[in-house]
Design a protein around this motif. Structure first.
Motif, PDB file in Angstrom:
ATOM      1  N   GLY A   1      -3.024 -10.859  -2.896  1.00 41.40           N
ATOM      2  CA  GLY A   1      -3.113  -9.411  -2.733  1.00 41.40           C
ATOM      3  C   GLY A   1      -1.781  -8.803  -2.338  1.00 41.40           C
ATOM      4  O   GLY A   1      -0.758  -9.511  -2.200  1.00 41.40           O
ATOM      5  N   LYS A   2      -1.790  -7.474  -2.162  1.00 38.14           N
ATOM      6  CA  LYS A   2      -0.583  -6.740  -1.780  1.00 38.14           C
ATOM      7  C   LYS A   2      -0.953  -5.698  -0.733  1.00 38.14           C
ATOM      8  O   LYS A   2      -2.035  -5.097  -0.797  1.00 38.14           O
ATOM      9  CB  LYS A   2       0.042  -6.057  -2.992  1.00 38.14           C
TER      10      LYS A   2
ATOM     11  N   ASN B   1      -5.734  -6.198  -4.758  1.00 43.64           N
ATOM     12  CA  ASN B   1      -5.507  -7.564  -5.227  1.00 43.64           C
ATOM     13  C   ASN B   1      -4.362  -7.572  -6.234  1.00 43.64           C
ATOM     14  O   ASN B   1      -3.761  -6.523  -6.525  1.00 43.64           O
ATOM     15  CB  ASN B   1      -6.793  -8.179  -5.798  1.00 43.64           C
ATOM     16  N   GLU B   2      -4.060  -8.732  -6.794  1.00 48.33           N
ATOM     17  CA  GLU B   2      -2.902  -8.847  -7.685  1.00 48.33           C
ATOM     18  C   GLU B   2      -3.080  -8.048  -8.977  1.00 48.33           C
ATOM     19  O   GLU B   2      -2.106  -7.791  -9.691  1.00 48.33           O
ATOM     20  CB  GLU B   2      -2.647 -10.317  -8.010  1.00 48.33           C
TER      21      GLU B   2
ATOM     22  N   LEU C   1      -4.504  -1.802   0.601  1.00 43.04           N
ATOM     23  CA  LEU C   1      -4.697  -3.197   0.230  1.00 43.04           C
ATOM     24  C   LEU C   1      -5.305  -3.288  -1.172  1.00 43.04           C
ATOM     25  O   LEU C   1      -6.347  -2.696  -1.454  1.00 43.04           O
ATOM     26  CB  LEU C   1      -5.635  -3.878   1.228  1.00 43.04           C
TER      27      LEU C   1
ATOM     28  N   ASN D   1      -1.272 -14.008   0.377  1.00 43.79           N
ATOM     29  CA  ASN D   1      -2.347 -14.783  -0.253  1.00 43.79           C
ATOM     30  C   ASN D   1      -2.980 -15.716   0.776  1.00 43.79           C
ATOM     31  O   ASN D   1      -2.420 -15.973   1.838  1.00 43.79           O
ATOM     32  CB  ASN D   1      -1.835 -15.562  -1.474  1.00 43.79           C
TER      33      ASN D   1
ATOM     34  N   LEU E   1      -9.235  -3.669  -2.309  1.00 41.44           N
ATOM     35  CA  LEU E   1     -10.007  -4.729  -1.675  1.00 41.44           C
ATOM     36  C   LEU E   1     -11.318  -4.166  -1.142  1.00 41.44           C
ATOM     37  O   LEU E   1     -11.342  -3.124  -0.478  1.00 41.44           O
ATOM     38  CB  LEU E   1      -9.215  -5.367  -0.530  1.00 41.44           C
TER      39      LEU E   1
END
Length: 328
Positions: free
Chosen positions: A301-302, A269-270, A267, A219, A275
């Motif tokens: 994000g992850k 987001n939560e 990538l 984050n 992204l």
């Protein structure tokens, strides 16, 4: 001798009368009263959203009757001055207020048939023939957006303006300070803290192939000033980097010795959305908390390794990207 003297006196009397008549201006529609209008600035006024150069807020004050005008014979000059402690901005007839991103202009309505037509101070013009201008019917104090970042604060609105048409004169005097309330725009945003370093650690080729590679959360925070607590920030974010598509970042130094192949970094987001790597698909930030300098908004994000096609080979799997704040 008596006839000669009498003729001279008569001629002199006519010259004086004609001279006085030519220079005298009069009021039509009644003489304005009072000749000095004192106005007081409102205690506060809320601004609305507007593009740069657009109107954020205004207030209007009635001055004199719209039917009244000044009348002169022959060519004459009309003007209206402005005396204040405000400095001119880069925009015409707009003055700095001392509040970031906000200027102010003072405009009077002179056309009794259309209140949307006004002249901004100061101004001057020539009346080419017999007649003259209407007196100012009202004054609009208009707050204008002058920059990208817009704050809130107090504005001194002490000023004096003199309307003149030859010897006819009217004065407007203003006192007071207005608090500009800003619930819709802000003074700006900036990144909080150092660069984010996402530690992906070691992953096996097999785990990446079958989609079971470990997902690493990350984050970053953004501080925005000039907003009330918990306000929905009009700021979005998108990303820049060596990306083949939204949500997939290519590894750095691809093709060089010791660098993995067939692998990228996924990538999201939560909420699981990919992204964006384009401004058109920017996504919103969420309010997290307030601090002494503003409101903190957080992006979460992850990241995980994912196949990109082609033969997978082990090696180094680094990548970088930048986030870009999108607001206007």
């Amino acid at each position: 001798m008596r006839k000669l003297i009498s003729g001279i006196i008569a001629a002199s009397g006519l010259m004086v009368a004609g001279d006085t008549f030519a220079s005298k201006c009069s009021w039509r529609g009644g003489e304005p009263s009072p000749s000095i209008r004192n106005i007081t600035a409102p205690a506060q006024i809320a601004i609305t959203a507007a593009p740069i150069g657009g109107e954020l807020a205004r207030y209007s004050v009635n001055l004199w009757r719209m039917e009244t005008y000044s009348f002169c014979f022959g060519v004459s000059e009309a003007s209206m001055s402005l005396e204040s402690g405000l400095l001119p901005s880069s925009q015409a007839n707009v003055y700095e207020t001392g509040v970031k991103g906000i200027g102010v202009k003072f405009c009077v309505v002179l056309n009794p048939s259309n209140s949307n037509v006004y002249s901004c101070l100061p101004y001057a013009f020539i009346v080419p023939g017999v007649g003259g201008p209407f007196v100012p019917q009202s004054i609009n104090v208009i707050f204008v957006r002058t920059g990208r970042d817009v704050a809130a604060g107090n504005v001194s609105l002490k000023f004096k303006s003199v309307w003149r048409h030859e010897e006819n004169k009217l004065t407007v005097e203003s006192e007071g300070t207005t608090t500009l309330v800003n619930d819709v725009m802000f003074a700006g945003c900036e990144s909080v803290g150092a660069a984010v370093n996402v530690q992906m650690d070691k992953q096996t080729i097999q785990h990446i192939k079958n989609g079971s590679a470990r997902e690493v959360p990350f984050n970053f925070d953004v501080r925005c000033s000039g907003l009330k607590s918990g306000a929905k920030v009009p700021v979005k974010v998108y990303f820049e980097g060596n990306s083949q598509a939204d949500g997939m970042l290519k590894l750095s130094n691809l093709g060089q010795a010791g660098v993995a192949s067939g692998v990228g970094i996924s990538l999201v987001n939560e909420k699981g959305a990919k992204l964006p790597f384009d401004i058109a698909r920017s996504i919103a930030l969420d309010w997290n908390r307030d601090d002494a300098d503003g409101s903190i908004y957080r992006f979460s994000g992850k990241a995980k390794y994912a196949p990109t096609g082609g033969e997978m080979k082990p090696g180094k799997g680094d990548a970088t990207m930048n986030f870009v704040l999108n607001y206007n």
